[in-house]
Design a protein around this motif. Structure first.
Motif, PDB file in Angstrom:
ATOM      1  N   LYS A 140      90.598   5.427  26.082  1.00  0.00           N
ATOM      2  CA  LYS A 140      90.922   6.059  27.358  1.00  0.00           C
ATOM      3  C   LYS A 140      89.868   5.656  28.370  1.00  0.00           C
ATOM      4  N   LYS A 141      90.293   5.426  29.607  1.00  0.00           N
ATOM      5  CA  LYS A 141      89.341   5.099  30.662  1.00  0.00           C
ATOM      6  C   LYS A 141      88.900   6.415  31.308  1.00  0.00           C
ATOM      7  N   THR A 142      87.923   7.013  30.677  1.00  0.00           N
ATOM      8  CA  THR A 142      87.377   8.276  31.174  1.00  0.00           C
ATOM      9  C   THR A 142      85.886   8.299  30.863  1.00  0.00           C
ATOM     10  N   ASP A 168      81.981   6.652  21.482  1.00  0.00           N
ATOM     11  CA  ASP A 168      81.783   7.472  22.682  1.00  0.00           C
ATOM     12  C   ASP A 168      82.866   8.536  22.768  1.00  0.00           C
ATOM     13  N   TYR A 169      82.470   9.739  23.215  1.00  0.00           N
ATOM     14  CA  TYR A 169      83.374  10.880  23.293  1.00  0.00           C
ATOM     15  C   TYR A 169      83.441  11.418  24.724  1.00  0.00           C
ATOM     16  N   ASN A 212      85.807  16.744  25.940  1.00  0.00           N
ATOM     17  CA  ASN A 212      86.591  17.539  24.990  1.00  0.00           C
ATOM     18  C   ASN A 212      86.397  17.087  23.546  1.00  0.00           C
ATOM     19  N   GLY A 213      85.478  16.139  23.327  1.00  0.00           N
ATOM     20  CA  GLY A 213      85.199  15.675  21.977  1.00  0.00           C
ATOM     21  C   GLY A 213      86.143  14.606  21.465  1.00  0.00           C
ATOM     22  N   ARG A 214      86.996  14.068  22.358  1.00  0.00           N
ATOM     23  CA  ARG A 214      87.927  13.010  21.953  1.00  0.00           C
ATOM     24  C   ARG A 214      87.267  11.649  22.103  1.00  0.00           C
ATOM     25  N   ILE A 215      87.594  10.747  21.189  1.00  0.00           N
ATOM     26  CA  ILE A 215      87.043   9.393  21.240  1.00  0.00           C
ATOM     27  C   ILE A 215      87.634   8.667  22.442  1.00  0.00           C
ATOM     28  N   LYS A 233      94.647   5.202  33.067  1.00  0.00           N
ATOM     29  CA  LYS A 233      93.847   6.119  32.232  1.00  0.00           C
ATOM     30  C   LYS A 233      94.350   6.240  30.804  1.00  0.00           C
ATOM     31  N   ASN A 234      95.639   6.002  30.567  1.00  0.00           N
ATOM     32  CA  ASN A 234      96.195   6.209  29.237  1.00  0.00           C
ATOM     33  C   ASN A 234      96.426   4.916  28.473  1.00  0.00           C
ATOM     34  N   GLN A 235      96.056   3.776  29.050  1.00  0.00           N
ATOM     35  CA  GLN A 235      96.299   2.497  28.392  1.00  0.00           C
ATOM     36  C   GLN A 235      95.039   2.043  27.654  1.00  0.00           C
ATOM     37  N   ALA A 236      95.180   1.807  26.359  1.00  0.00           N
ATOM     38  CA  ALA A 236      94.055   1.347  25.547  1.00  0.00           C
ATOM     39  C   ALA A 236      93.800  -0.135  25.813  1.00  0.00           C
TER      40      ALA A 236
END
Length: 79
Positions: free
Chosen positions: A22-24, A38-39, A42-45, A3-6
């Motif tokens: 992020k893989k979300t 894409d966001y 929480n509005g994060r890219i 999830k945290n690996q770009a």
């Protein structure tokens, strides 16, 4: 990919450069010209797509991109 690996990928056939931060799940998108951002909720890219990107014109930069990938531990995929 965790999830945290770009991840950076490029599809030559469709000419799309993708930067997955992020893989979300994406819940909202902004479109400006050939760029889609894409966001998450929480509005994060979470992802950035650049359409019509001709990587062949930037072929000289492939080594730089791969060097960046190794140094930052962000995988690069070119199809």
């Amino acid at each position: 990919m965790n999830k945290n690996q770009a991840k950076i990928s490029y599809d030559r056939e469709s000419k799309v450069l993708s930067l997955e931060i992020k893989k979300t799940k994406s819940v909202d998108s902004d479109i400006q010209g050939n760029v889609v951002v894409d966001y998450d909720k929480n509005g994060r890219i979470v992802k950035l797509n650049i359409y019509g990107f001709n990587f062949d014109n930037f072929h000289g930069n492939l080594k730089t991109l791969k060097d960046f990938s190794r140094a930052s531990e962000i995988p690069v995929s070119v199809k």
